[in-house]
Enzyme design. Structure first.
Site, PDB file in Angstrom:
ATOM      1  N   ARG A 223       0.866  -1.085   0.057  1.00  6.94           N
ATOM      2  CA  ARG A 223      -0.126   0.005   0.008  1.00  6.94           C
ATOM      3  C   ARG A 223       0.871   1.342  -0.045  1.00  6.94           C
ATOM      4  O   ARG A 223       1.820   1.136   0.684  1.00  6.94           O
ATOM      5  CB  ARG A 223      -0.904  -0.007   1.340  1.00  6.94           C
ATOM      6  N   HIS A 271      -1.408   0.426  -9.990  1.00  7.72           N
ATOM      7  CA  HIS A 271      -2.285  -0.444  -9.105  1.00  7.72           C
ATOM      8  C   HIS A 271      -2.761  -1.624 -10.046  1.00  7.72           C
ATOM      9  O   HIS A 271      -3.962  -1.863 -10.048  1.00  7.72           O
ATOM     10  CB  HIS A 271      -3.052   0.401  -8.224  1.00  7.72           C
TER      11      HIS A 271
HETATM   12  P1  NDP Z   1      -2.665 -11.553   4.330  1.00 13.10           P
HETATM   13  O1  NDP Z   1      -3.300 -10.834   5.456  1.00 13.10           O
HETATM   14  O2  NDP Z   1      -2.957 -12.908   3.996  1.00 13.10           O
HETATM   15  O3  NDP Z   1      -1.085 -11.302   4.858  1.00 13.10           O
HETATM   16  C1  NDP Z   1      -0.666 -10.350   5.421  1.00 13.10           C
HETATM   17  C2  NDP Z   1       0.857 -10.857   5.801  1.00 13.10           C
HETATM   18  O4  NDP Z   1       1.664  -9.369   6.237  1.00 13.10           O
HETATM   19  C3  NDP Z   1       0.978 -11.764   6.973  1.00 13.10           C
HETATM   20  O5  NDP Z   1       2.108 -12.668   6.714  1.00 13.10           O
HETATM   21  C4  NDP Z   1       1.392 -10.830   8.066  1.00 13.10           C
HETATM   22  O6  NDP Z   1       2.062 -11.669   9.318  1.00 13.10           O
HETATM   23  C5  NDP Z   1       2.085  -9.873   7.625  1.00 13.10           C
HETATM   24  N1  NDP Z   1       1.989  -8.619   8.587  1.00 13.10           N
HETATM   25  C6  NDP Z   1       1.027  -7.945   8.952  1.00 13.10           C
HETATM   26  N2  NDP Z   1       1.419  -6.795   9.593  1.00 13.10           N
HETATM   27  C7  NDP Z   1       2.763  -7.079   9.831  1.00 13.10           C
HETATM   28  C8  NDP Z   1       3.535  -6.183  10.747  1.00 13.10           C
HETATM   29  N3  NDP Z   1       3.426  -5.426  11.512  1.00 13.10           N
HETATM   30  N4  NDP Z   1       4.983  -6.733  10.498  1.00 13.10           N
HETATM   31  C9  NDP Z   1       5.206  -7.817   9.967  1.00 13.10           C
HETATM   32  N5  NDP Z   1       4.509  -8.543   9.012  1.00 13.10           N
HETATM   33  C10 NDP Z   1       3.346  -8.186   9.146  1.00 13.10           C
HETATM   34  O7  NDP Z   1      -2.765 -10.572   3.008  1.00 13.10           O
HETATM   35  P2  NDP Z   1      -2.426 -10.842   1.786  1.00 13.10           P
HETATM   36  O8  NDP Z   1      -1.351 -11.422   1.376  1.00 13.10           O
HETATM   37  O9  NDP Z   1      -3.717 -11.510   0.953  1.00 13.10           O
HETATM   38  O10 NDP Z   1      -2.345  -9.376   0.915  1.00 13.10           O
HETATM   39  C11 NDP Z   1      -1.293  -8.591   1.543  1.00 13.10           C
HETATM   40  C12 NDP Z   1      -1.755  -7.011   0.951  1.00 13.10           C
HETATM   41  O11 NDP Z   1      -1.281  -6.881  -0.330  1.00 13.10           O
HETATM   42  C13 NDP Z   1      -2.870  -6.437   0.906  1.00 13.10           C
HETATM   43  O12 NDP Z   1      -3.498  -6.182   2.325  1.00 13.10           O
HETATM   44  C14 NDP Z   1      -2.821  -5.302   0.051  1.00 13.10           C
HETATM   45  O13 NDP Z   1      -2.227  -4.199   0.667  1.00 13.10           O
HETATM   46  C15 NDP Z   1      -1.666  -5.680  -0.946  1.00 13.10           C
HETATM   47  N6  NDP Z   1      -2.454  -6.138  -2.268  1.00 13.10           N
HETATM   48  C16 NDP Z   1      -1.951  -5.401  -3.382  1.00 13.10           C
HETATM   49  C17 NDP Z   1      -2.531  -5.568  -4.684  1.00 13.10           C
HETATM   50  C18 NDP Z   1      -2.068  -4.778  -5.621  1.00 13.10           C
HETATM   51  O14 NDP Z   1      -2.687  -5.162  -6.847  1.00 13.10           O
HETATM   52  N7  NDP Z   1      -1.113  -4.011  -5.559  1.00 13.10           N
HETATM   53  C19 NDP Z   1      -3.405  -6.773  -5.001  1.00 13.10           C
HETATM   54  C20 NDP Z   1      -3.626  -7.568  -3.733  1.00 13.10           C
HETATM   55  C21 NDP Z   1      -3.105  -7.222  -2.473  1.00 13.10           C
HETATM   56  P3  NDP Z   1       1.394 -13.073   9.753  1.00 13.10           P
HETATM   57  O15 NDP Z   1       1.370 -13.986   8.898  1.00 13.10           O
HETATM   58  O16 NDP Z   1       2.147 -13.278  10.999  1.00 13.10           O
HETATM   59  O17 NDP Z   1      -0.251 -12.594  10.116  1.00 13.10           O
HETATM   60  C1  OXD Z   2      -6.183  -5.676  -3.241  1.00  7.42           C
HETATM   61  C2  OXD Z   2      -5.899  -4.702  -4.135  1.00  7.42           C
HETATM   62  O1  OXD Z   2      -5.806  -5.338  -2.120  1.00  7.42           O
HETATM   63  O2  OXD Z   2      -6.052  -4.848  -5.352  1.00  7.42           O
HETATM   64  O3  OXD Z   2      -6.604  -6.799  -3.764  1.00  7.42           O
HETATM   65  O4  OXD Z   2      -4.847  -3.731  -3.960  1.00  7.42           O
END
Ligand code: NDP
Ligand code: OXD
Length: 308
Positions: A223, A271
């Site tokens: 993000r 994005h």
């Molecule tokens: P998940 O909720 O499945 O995974 C999040 C991961 O981040 C977990 O491993 C979590 O740790 C880790 N995490 C969260 N907070 C912290 C922290 N403070 N320190 C270290 N690690 C942390 O999310 P997704 O994998 O489904 O998606 C991740 C992000 O990708 C979305 O929230 C979005 O922002 C971004 N995204 C962007 C897209 C794009 O088109 N650019 C598309 C899709 C997603 P733990 O495993 O320990 O809980």
């Molecule tokens: C998502 C994204 O979070 O598109 O799925 O960024």
């Protein structure tokens, strides 16, 4: 049952058709044609404006079209009903493809050849093997784990960092603040796929860049507000960071006068790293609606206190 669709990026007709195949009786309404707000029980949304969902008195489920739900959680009027994230094979797969494409771009020095072409310079750089490169993935959730596995399959040395410890075959894993610098110290290509939370806002800052080895690359698909923009520009200008590809921004669309558009060694995409195809995403949404109707546990429910 009526569903309200809101998105400025997803095609409502494609979602309507895909959902009709799964749930023919669903009353699919596209914002702003809401009809009677009291009839809406499900909201299928990408970044709805603050206050929109609070206008639906009988809402029972908020189903995001995205994996990230940060903007919704920032809406103080967000109704206290179950909020589910999108976890979908096409979303995960497109994210993996995007990151692999970017890692391979830098791995095969295509950024250097782009610069050389501008100077009509013919100079070969011996390629490294993938096995000699270390890629670090910040965030080992649904998407980060798949990215890490894809990178392992492509032959890279892979490490990952998350809040809690994970075990992923072929990946060296690190967890928490205490292990963050050790994770960064060996990372040549850094992929950020973290959700936006209080803890991750501004995490890509001067201190983090300084902990990376000189010449590291940033691939940012998490993000926008995770990145401290002046710190990146400074690290790139000094050559400490070799280059960055950014898919997400604090302000989207990225304003035309933003320095990133014209900054050497910073690449911008709008994005697009991941997207959920209606053909697969609708199956996830339909399954959650069936579960809601039958009172069964919902898929990919966001624990409100956790923030992701
Ligand atoms: P998940 O909720 O499945 O995974 C999040 C991961 O981040 C977990 O491993 C979590 O740790 C880790 N995490 C969260 N907070 C912290 C922290 N403070 N320190 C270290 N690690 C942390 O999310 P997704 O994998 O489904 O998606 C991740 C992000 O990708 C979305 O929230 C979005 O922002 C971004 N995204 C962007 C897209 C794009 O088109 N650019 C598309 C899709 C997603 P733990 O495993 O320990 O809980
Ligand atoms: C998502 C994204 O979070 O598109 O799925 O960024």
């Amino acid at each position: 049952m009526a569903l309200l669709f809101y998105s400025l990026v997803d095609d409502p007709d494609a979602w309507r058709e895909a959902l009709a195949r799964e749930l023919p009786d669903l009353d699919f309404r596209v914002h702003p044609e809401i009809g009677d707000p009291a009839e809406i029980e499900v909201a299928l949304v990408w970044r709805p404006p603050a206050g929109l969902l609070a206008r639906l008195p009988n809402l029972r489920l908020i189903q995001a079209l995205s994996a990230g739900i940060d903007t919704m959680l920032e809406d103080p009027t967000l109704p206290d009903v179950p909020l589910c994230r999108m976890v979908d094979e096409s979303l995960t797969r497109t994210m993996v493809e995007y990151v692999l494409a970017q890692v391979l771009f830098y791995h095969r020095d295509l950024d250097l050849y782009e610069e050389q072409q501008r100077r009509a310079e013919w100079r070969l750089v011996m390629p490294q093997t993938a096995a000699a490169r270390t890629v670090g993935v910040m965030g080992l959730g649904e998407i980060g784990r798949a990215i890490a596995r894809g990178l392992v399959q492509a032959g890279f040395r892979v490490r990952g960092w998350s809040r809690s410890k994970h075990a992923i075959e072929g990946v060296e894993t690190f967890a928490g603040e205490e292990e963050r610098d050790a994770f960064l110290a060996g990372t040549e290509f850094l992929v950020c796929v973290l959700p936006l939370t209080r803890e991750t806002e501004g995490i890509l800052n001067a201190r983090l860049f300084a902990a990376l080895p000189k010449g590291a690359v940033l691939i940012h698909v998490g993000r926008g507000r995770q990145l401290v923009e002046p710190d990146l520009m400074d690290a790139v200008d000094r050559g400490h960071v070799r280059g960055a590809v950014l898919d997400v921004f604090a302000t989207e669309p990225l304003p035309a006068d933003h320095p990133f558009w014209r900054r050497p060694r910073i690449r911008v995409t709008p994005h697009v790293a991941g997207y959920s195809l209606p053909s697969t995403g609708a199956r996830v949404v339909a399954e959650n609606i069936r579960r809601l109707r039958e009172g069964r546990p919902l898929l990919h429910l966001v624990p409100r206190g956790r923030g992701y």
